[in-house]
Enzyme design. Structure first.
Site, PDB file in Angstrom:
ATOM      1  CG  ASP A 110      21.943 -86.980   0.922  1.00 10.30           C
ATOM      2  OD1 ASP A 110      22.226 -86.141  -0.068  1.00 10.30           O
ATOM      3  OD2 ASP A 110      22.234 -86.538   2.215  1.00 10.30           O
ATOM      4  NE  ARG A 111      17.320 -82.589  -1.773  1.00  9.45           N
ATOM      5  CZ  ARG A 111      17.127 -81.528  -2.371  1.00  9.45           C
ATOM      6  NH1 ARG A 111      18.052 -80.516  -2.506  1.00  9.45           N
ATOM      7  NH2 ARG A 111      15.852 -81.211  -2.819  1.00  9.45           N
TER       8      ARG A 111
ATOM      9  N   GLY B 221      22.559 -82.701  -3.552  1.00 11.85           N
ATOM     10  CA  GLY B 221      23.216 -83.646  -2.605  1.00 11.85           C
ATOM     11  C   GLY B 221      22.922 -85.001  -3.492  1.00 11.85           C
TER      12      GLY B 221
ATOM     13  CB  THR C 227      13.735 -75.891  30.215  1.00 10.49           C
ATOM     14  OG1 THR C 227      13.258 -74.652  31.085  1.00 10.49           O
ATOM     15  CG2 THR C 227      14.336 -75.192  28.910  1.00 10.49           C
TER      16      THR C 227
ATOM     17  CB  THR D 122      22.932 -83.511   9.225  1.00 12.13           C
ATOM     18  OG1 THR D 122      23.596 -84.247   9.723  1.00 12.13           O
ATOM     19  CG2 THR D 122      23.182 -82.124   9.823  1.00 12.13           C
TER      20      THR D 122
END
Length: 267
Positions: free
Chosen positions: A107-108, A105, A190, A134
């Protein structure tokens, strides 16, 4: 006047001339072209207004991991007569030592390049760029400047969705993964238990991934200094990862990397 734009699965962001960042939520379904059209139009409107205040024409340099978002932004920019260039893997000056075909990616890749450039190379060590969006990703660059790979895990938000869809009695809870606060480890109901488990589970996974990546980098390059660690993305300053050791934290690191690229990129 060139504007850096980062289109991700969680948000669409643009850096304005005064240092402010326009941040819009991405569509719930990242493949929704119609919804992306609205996001792109709003982003372009904000950029046009900023450029008009500064009294000059705007151009865009864009990094996108969302095809529908990229298409929508191209169309919106063209309608506004704003030139847009999109950053590709070949535009980032970092050697890739990945298994062919090399896929990563943008962005990475941008975060890894800037992390190595700013915090690795100056001290003759490698770098680990962490992106918190995300997906939770680690990208490792050795001390010679080769990107050697990394790891990808679900973010707290994705983990929440997975538990809600995979278990009959568990609700979908809002996970504030960018909050600077972190509630106690023992949830009284929960929803609180889910939030506690998901956020602390993400912290544990991130801590272990960084530690094991450092260990593996040392095994591959004995004697190398400990690599720098940079946290980027919306949750870089969040409470759930505040105890994760890092050399630098910057929620808008990818935007900085886009602006820092040394040369023109493809249209």
């Amino acid at each position: 006047m060139r504007y850096a734009v980062d289109l991700g699965n969680s948000a669409a962001k643009a850096a304005l001339l005064d240092g402010a960042v326009v941040r819009l939520p991405a569509p719930t379904d990242p493949r929704d072209a119609v919804a992306w059209g609205g996001v792109a139009a709003e982003l372009i409107a904000a950029i046009r207004a900023d450029a008009q205040r500064a009294g000059g024409p705007a151009t865009l340099r864009v990094a996108s991991v969302v095809p529908a978002g990229a298409d929508a932004l191209k169309a919106a920019a063209a309608s506004a007569a704003i030139a847009a260039e999109f950053v590709n893997v070949a535009d980032v000056p970092l050697e890739l030592a990945l298994t062919p075909p090399a896929q990563i990616g943008i962005d990475r890749l941008l975060a890894a390049w800037l992390a190595y450039t700013e915090y690795g190379a100056p001290t003759q060590r490698g770098a680990i760029a962490v992106t918190l969006g995300t997906a939770l990703t680690l990208t490792c660059v050795d001390r010679s400047g080769r990107l050697i790979g990394g790891a990808i895990a679900p973010s707290p938000v994705l983990a929440s969705r997975a538990l809600a869809s995979g278990a009959a009695a568990l609700p979908l809870v809002a996970i504030y993964d960018e909050s600077p606060d972190l509630a106690g480890p023992i949830g009284a109901n929960t929803a609180e238990a889910l939030s506690s488990g998901i956020l602390r589970g993400a912290r544990g996974a991130l801590t272990a991934l960084i530690a094991e990546s450092i260990e593996e980098m040392s095994r591959r390059d004995p004697g190398a200094p400990t690599p720098a660690v940079v946290l980027s993305g919306g949750a870089a300053l969040a409470g759930w990862c505040a105890t994760v050791a890092a050399d630098h934290r910057d929620a808008e690191y990818v935007l900085r990397a886009i602006n820092a690229l040394p040369a023109a990129v493809r249209a």
